[in-house]
Design a protein around this motif. Structure first.
Motif, PDB file in Angstrom:
ATOM      1  N   ARG A   5       0.857  -1.198   0.000  1.00  0.00           N
ATOM      2  CA  ARG A   5       0.000   0.000   0.000  1.00  0.00           C
ATOM      3  C   ARG A   5       0.884   1.236   0.000  1.00  0.00           C
ATOM      4  O   ARG A   5       1.662   1.463   0.920  1.00  0.00           O
ATOM      5  CB  ARG A   5      -0.920  -0.032   1.213  1.00  0.00           C
ATOM      6  CG  ARG A   5      -1.864  -1.238   1.225  1.00  0.00           C
ATOM      7  CD  ARG A   5      -2.579  -1.410   2.545  1.00  0.00           C
ATOM      8  NE  ARG A   5      -1.642  -1.678   3.642  1.00  0.00           N
ATOM      9  CZ  ARG A   5      -2.006  -1.868   4.900  1.00  0.00           C
ATOM     10  NH1 ARG A   5      -3.286  -1.824   5.239  1.00  0.00           N
ATOM     11  NH2 ARG A   5      -1.086  -2.101   5.838  1.00  0.00           N
ATOM     12  N   TYR A  30       0.967  -3.555  -6.145  1.00  0.00           N
ATOM     13  CA  TYR A  30       0.875  -2.266  -5.464  1.00  0.00           C
ATOM     14  C   TYR A  30      -0.542  -1.704  -5.500  1.00  0.00           C
ATOM     15  O   TYR A  30      -1.264  -1.855  -6.493  1.00  0.00           O
ATOM     16  CB  TYR A  30       1.832  -1.255  -6.107  1.00  0.00           C
ATOM     17  CG  TYR A  30       3.256  -1.748  -6.146  1.00  0.00           C
ATOM     18  CD1 TYR A  30       4.030  -1.795  -4.995  1.00  0.00           C
ATOM     19  CD2 TYR A  30       3.825  -2.199  -7.346  1.00  0.00           C
ATOM     20  CE1 TYR A  30       5.329  -2.268  -5.026  1.00  0.00           C
ATOM     21  CE2 TYR A  30       5.124  -2.673  -7.392  1.00  0.00           C
ATOM     22  CZ  TYR A  30       5.873  -2.703  -6.219  1.00  0.00           C
ATOM     23  OH  TYR A  30       7.149  -3.192  -6.255  1.00  0.00           O
ATOM     24  N   GLU A  31      -0.883  -1.037  -4.423  1.00  0.00           N
ATOM     25  CA  GLU A  31      -2.161  -0.326  -4.311  1.00  0.00           C
ATOM     26  C   GLU A  31      -1.865   1.113  -3.891  1.00  0.00           C
ATOM     27  O   GLU A  31      -1.147   1.348  -2.912  1.00  0.00           O
ATOM     28  CB  GLU A  31      -3.058  -0.985  -3.263  1.00  0.00           C
ATOM     29  CG  GLU A  31      -4.351  -0.225  -2.979  1.00  0.00           C
ATOM     30  CD  GLU A  31      -5.104  -0.775  -1.799  1.00  0.00           C
ATOM     31  OE1 GLU A  31      -6.155  -0.193  -1.456  1.00  0.00           O
ATOM     32  OE2 GLU A  31      -4.647  -1.777  -1.192  1.00  0.00           O
ATOM     33  N   VAL A  33      -2.763   4.227  -2.061  1.00  0.00           N
ATOM     34  CA  VAL A  33      -3.650   4.586  -0.956  1.00  0.00           C
ATOM     35  C   VAL A  33      -3.807   6.095  -0.813  1.00  0.00           C
ATOM     36  O   VAL A  33      -4.877   6.584  -0.457  1.00  0.00           O
ATOM     37  CB  VAL A  33      -3.120   3.989   0.375  1.00  0.00           C
ATOM     38  CG1 VAL A  33      -3.932   4.471   1.568  1.00  0.00           C
ATOM     39  CG2 VAL A  33      -3.125   2.471   0.306  1.00  0.00           C
ATOM     40  N   ASP A  95      -2.581   2.434   7.386  1.00  0.00           N
ATOM     41  CA  ASP A  95      -2.933   1.728   6.157  1.00  0.00           C
ATOM     42  C   ASP A  95      -1.926   1.952   5.039  1.00  0.00           C
ATOM     43  O   ASP A  95      -2.156   1.538   3.888  1.00  0.00           O
ATOM     44  CB  ASP A  95      -4.322   2.167   5.680  1.00  0.00           C
ATOM     45  CG  ASP A  95      -5.429   1.663   6.592  1.00  0.00           C
ATOM     46  OD1 ASP A  95      -5.164   0.724   7.373  1.00  0.00           O
ATOM     47  OD2 ASP A  95      -6.541   2.218   6.544  1.00  0.00           O
ATOM     48  N   VAL A  96      -0.807   2.614   5.344  1.00  0.00           N
ATOM     49  CA  VAL A  96       0.259   2.863   4.361  1.00  0.00           C
ATOM     50  C   VAL A  96       1.476   2.019   4.716  1.00  0.00           C
ATOM     51  O   VAL A  96       1.933   2.022   5.855  1.00  0.00           O
ATOM     52  CB  VAL A  96       0.635   4.359   4.329  1.00  0.00           C
ATOM     53  CG1 VAL A  96       1.913   4.579   3.524  1.00  0.00           C
ATOM     54  CG2 VAL A  96      -0.507   5.191   3.750  1.00  0.00           C
TER      55      VAL A  96
END
Length: 394
Positions: A5, A30-31, A33, A95-96
């Motif tokens: 993320r 990969y996302e 965020v 969340d990272v």
């Protein structure tokens, strides 16, 4: 595989755009965020619509309000955060996993330190954060257990030539050699530089970069900042850092080992290579860069980075040997000088004169370097001095 993320700070700049290009080639890994930009609403809007990040951050509140309205009209669920302090919040967000620190200038210090303290994988493209932060920044990395990966092509090259066991670095290194293209004025008579225009200074022969870093390359202040960055990244003494002009930008930097073996990393001049390495370390992924064809690379040449032609470069060693915080002084003066030049208020050949003036006028004390607030206060004092000097020369 769980997707990494990613938060891209400075997503509309050249490093940010290249980072998203690499990520787009590996959607399974990969996302995105969070994204951030200073004031480019249109560019950040398009990135948000493409990537649908959870967060978008704009320090300028008016710009953030415009982005929020336009995203709402487009039906996007991206949450817009405003204010400079939100950059640090998002860099440390649970969340990272990975933070690409690509904000230009001292403004990138606080979010980079926040990411370091939160133990993130920190891809450092903002050299000013470590130039300004120095010991404070490196302490945050150690304290937080962050994985610090350099993204500047030169420092990435040094990193790639060293073993993964950082404890072995000092035993291996005699010195390092940072290479520099020499910029657009490498062979120009220094006496003619007074008439240089911003467009001429930004026309780099090898790299496509933003205007600030392009001017820094033209003055070689970019390399001066890289010397300072290398001192902290690799725990080197100033005399262990050398610079050579290498116009072809094929060898990105070298490590000279204690046995006098020379290790070098080569590649085409494309920032997607170090970005891909930072994202995937210790693995390797495709970057989108073209392959280096040694059969068409007719020569690799080197020249001395002399003090007459490149006086700004040599301010780096002066600042490193001066009291701690002097590198903060040099960086702040240079940011004001480059801005004044780009806006027609300072001649190109006076950029380094202004930097040298401020470096000589302000001698930091330990009280100037104890915290982020102390460093930013010092940064502010230097900027005021530099602005006054620009006015005096106008």
């Amino acid at each position: 595989m769980n997707r990494q993320r990613v938060c891209v700070l400075g997503s509309t700049g050249s490093i940010g755009v290249n980072t998203l290009d690499v990520i787009a080639r590996h959607p399974e890994r990969y996302e995105v965020v969070a994204l951030s930009a200073m004031s480019r609403v249109d560019e950040l809007l398009q990135q948000c619509l493409t990537w649908q990040p959870r967060f978008a951050v704009m320090p300028e509140r008016d710009a953030a309000a415009k982005l929020c309205e336009r995203l709402r009209e487009a039906g996007s669920r991206t949450e817009v955060l405003d204010g400079a302090e939100k950059l640090a919040d998002i860099a440390a967000h649970p969340d990272v996993d990975t933070v690409m620190a690509a904000i230009v200038g001292a403004a990138g210090l606080a979010p980079a330190i926040a990411a370091a303290r939160a133990g993130k994988r920190l891809l450092l493209a903002n050299k000013e954060a470590i130039v300004v932060g120095g010991a404070l920044f490196m302490h945050a990395v150690e304290e937080g257990g962050a994985t610090l990966l350099p993204i500047d092509s030169e420092h990435s090259a040094i990193f790639q030539c060293l073993p993964e066991d950082r404890a072995a670095w000092q035993e291996r290194i005699d010195h390092i050699v940072l290479t520099a293209s020499g910029g657009p004025f490498r062979s120009r008579d220094p006496q003619t530089l007074a008439d240089v225009t911003p467009d001429q200074a930004c026309a780099h022969p090898n790299w496509v970069m933003g205007r600030k870093i392009s001017v820094d390359s033209a003055t070689m202040m970019n390399k001066a900042l890289e010397v300072i960055e290398a001192r902290w990244l690799f725990n080197l003494k100033p005399e262990q850092i050398k610079v050579l002009i290498h116009p072809q930008s094929i060898i990105h930097s070298m490590v000279v080992c204690r046995d006098q073996s020379v290790l070098a990393q080569l590649g085409t001049p494309d920032m997607r290579v170090p970005i891909a390495y930072g994202l995937s370390f210790p693995e390797r992924i495709t970057s989108g860069a073209s392959r280096l064809d040694l059969l068409t690379t007719h020569s690799l040449t080197f020249e001395e980075a002399d003090a007459v032609r490149f006086p700004g470069l040599h301010l780096s060693w002066q600042a490193l040997r001066a009291p701690e915080g002097s590198t903060t002084v040099l960086n702040a003066a240079n940011e004001i000088a480059v801005d004044a030049f780009l806006n027609g208020r300072l001649r190109f050949d006076r950029i380094q004169a202004l930097n040298a003036h401020c470096l000589g006028a302000i001698s930091p004390s330990p009280a100037d370097t104890g915290s982020i607030d102390d460093l930013l206060a010092l940064d502010g004092r230097v900027r005021e001095l530099a602005q006054r000097q620009v006015l005096a020369w106008t």
